[in-house]
Design an enzyme around this catalytic site. Structure first.
Site, short mmCIF file in Angstrom:
data_model
loop_
_atom_site.label_atom_id
_atom_site.label_comp_id
_atom_site.label_asym_id
_atom_site.label_seq_id
_atom_site.Cartn_x
_atom_site.Cartn_y
_atom_site.Cartn_z
CG LEU A 48 -2.05 -1.18 1.44
CD1 LEU A 48 -2.15 -1.09 2.01
CD2 LEU A 48 -2.96 -0.59 0.33
CE LYS A 52 15.91 8.35 6.39
NZ LYS A 52 15.96 9.65 7.59
CE LYS A 71 4.94 3.54 9.51
NZ LYS A 71 4.11 4.63 10.23
CG ASP A 165 4.66 16.11 10.03
OD1 ASP A 165 4.51 17.45 9.58
OD2 ASP A 165 4.84 15.24 9.01
#
Length: 308
Positions: A48, A52, A71, A165
């Site tokens: 998906l 990094k 993940k 963020d």
């Protein structure tokens, strides 16, 4: 957009918090609570996204057929960058947040080489990719996102969490196209809501972060003002040919509105992009802003509608 995130200028001591383990009470995967999950419990599907420190895959629990985004983070990369503490903080914060416009972190596990985060699957993918395809979003879509984010950030701030963020790359789209805040890598839980670390993404940095002043949750208000502009125009308001010029324009709040921006949206953005944090429009007033009220088509999931 200038890529990459600005690293912390000086990593400060984090305040200790007793939030319990991140996995506590998160048994939504059809798995018994006593058994530790392992990679063999999943069928791994297509990738998906790439990051990094690892990749994200569509995955399904073999036992319950529950679809998730898995993940996969490489421990060696995290250790090399000295980000173990940041990852632990991200897990602790996201695991405790439950809101229709925040991506759920259901659980996590690890083996010798990797850490696995079991995340809610957002079938419509990244807002960033949608913006790349269409260049800009219309008033309805942008106003809807503003309402969704204002509601989600109200929830975060009540729990003393500052995101720090907000940007298109960190927003995913759910089944109905609803926005999901997805990345809490730079978020922080701070009981006083006051911080000094410089972090986030260059185009979205508020003046107080650039000037290394103490800041609070109003940094998120600045970020959604920048986001609203970028969604309607196609690029962030302070984007420039050099980092120094971007910094200069942010500190002067040198914002230039093209004629294409509707007056209502211009009013909202102008009230969010204020040099003085206390002058920024509060989240509650974003929800009531005439332009947002006129154009938002927010659709809440049925469970939230029933509870409201």
């Amino acid at each position: 957009m200038q890529s990459g995130s600005v690293q912390p200028a000086d990593e400060e001591e984090e305040q200790t918090r007793d939030q319990g383990t991140a996995a506590a009470g998160l048994v939504e995967l059809g798995m018994p609570p006593v058994r530790r999950l392992k990679i063999e419990d999943f069928e791994i599907g297509r990738p998906l996204g790439k990051g990094k420190f690892g990749n994200v895959y569509l995955a399904r629990l073999k036992e319950s057929h529950f679809l998730v985004a898995l993940k996969v983070i490489f421990k060696s990369q995290i250790e090399k960058e000295g980000l173990e503490h940041q990852l632990r903080r991200e897990i602790e914060i996201q695991a405790h947040l439950q809101h229709p416009n925040i991506l759920r972190l259901y659980n996590y596990f690890h083996d010798a080489r990797r850490v696995y985060l079991i995340l809610e699957y957002a079938p419509r993918g990244e807002l960033y990719k949608e913006l790349q395809k269409s260049n800009t979003l219309d008033e309805q879509h942008t106003a809807t996102i503003m309402e969704e984010l204002a509601d989600a950030l109200t929830y975060c701030h009540e729990k003393k969490v500052i995101h720090r963020d907000i940007k298109p790359e960190n927003l995913l789209l759910g089944f109905r196209g609803e926005v999901k805040i997805a990345d809490f890598g730079w978020s922080v839980h701070t009981p006083s809501l006051r911080r000094k670390t410089m972090c986030g993404t260059l185009d979205y940095l508020p003046p107080e972060m650039i000037e290394r002043r103490t800041y609070n949750e109003t940094v998120d208000l600045w970020c959604i003002g920048v986001l609203c502009y970028e969604l309607l125009v196609g690029n962030p308001p302070f984007e420039s040919h050099s980092h120094n010029e971007t910094y200069r324009r942010i500190l002067k709040v040198d914002i230039r509105f093209p004629p294409s921006i509707p007056l209502g949206a211009r009013d909202l953005i102008s009230k969010l992009l204020r040099y003085q944090p206390l002058e920024r429009l509060p989240l509650s007033q974003i929800l009531e802003h005439p332009w947002v009220r006129a154009h938002s088509q927010r659709v809440l999931p049925p469970s939230v509608q029933m509870n409201s």
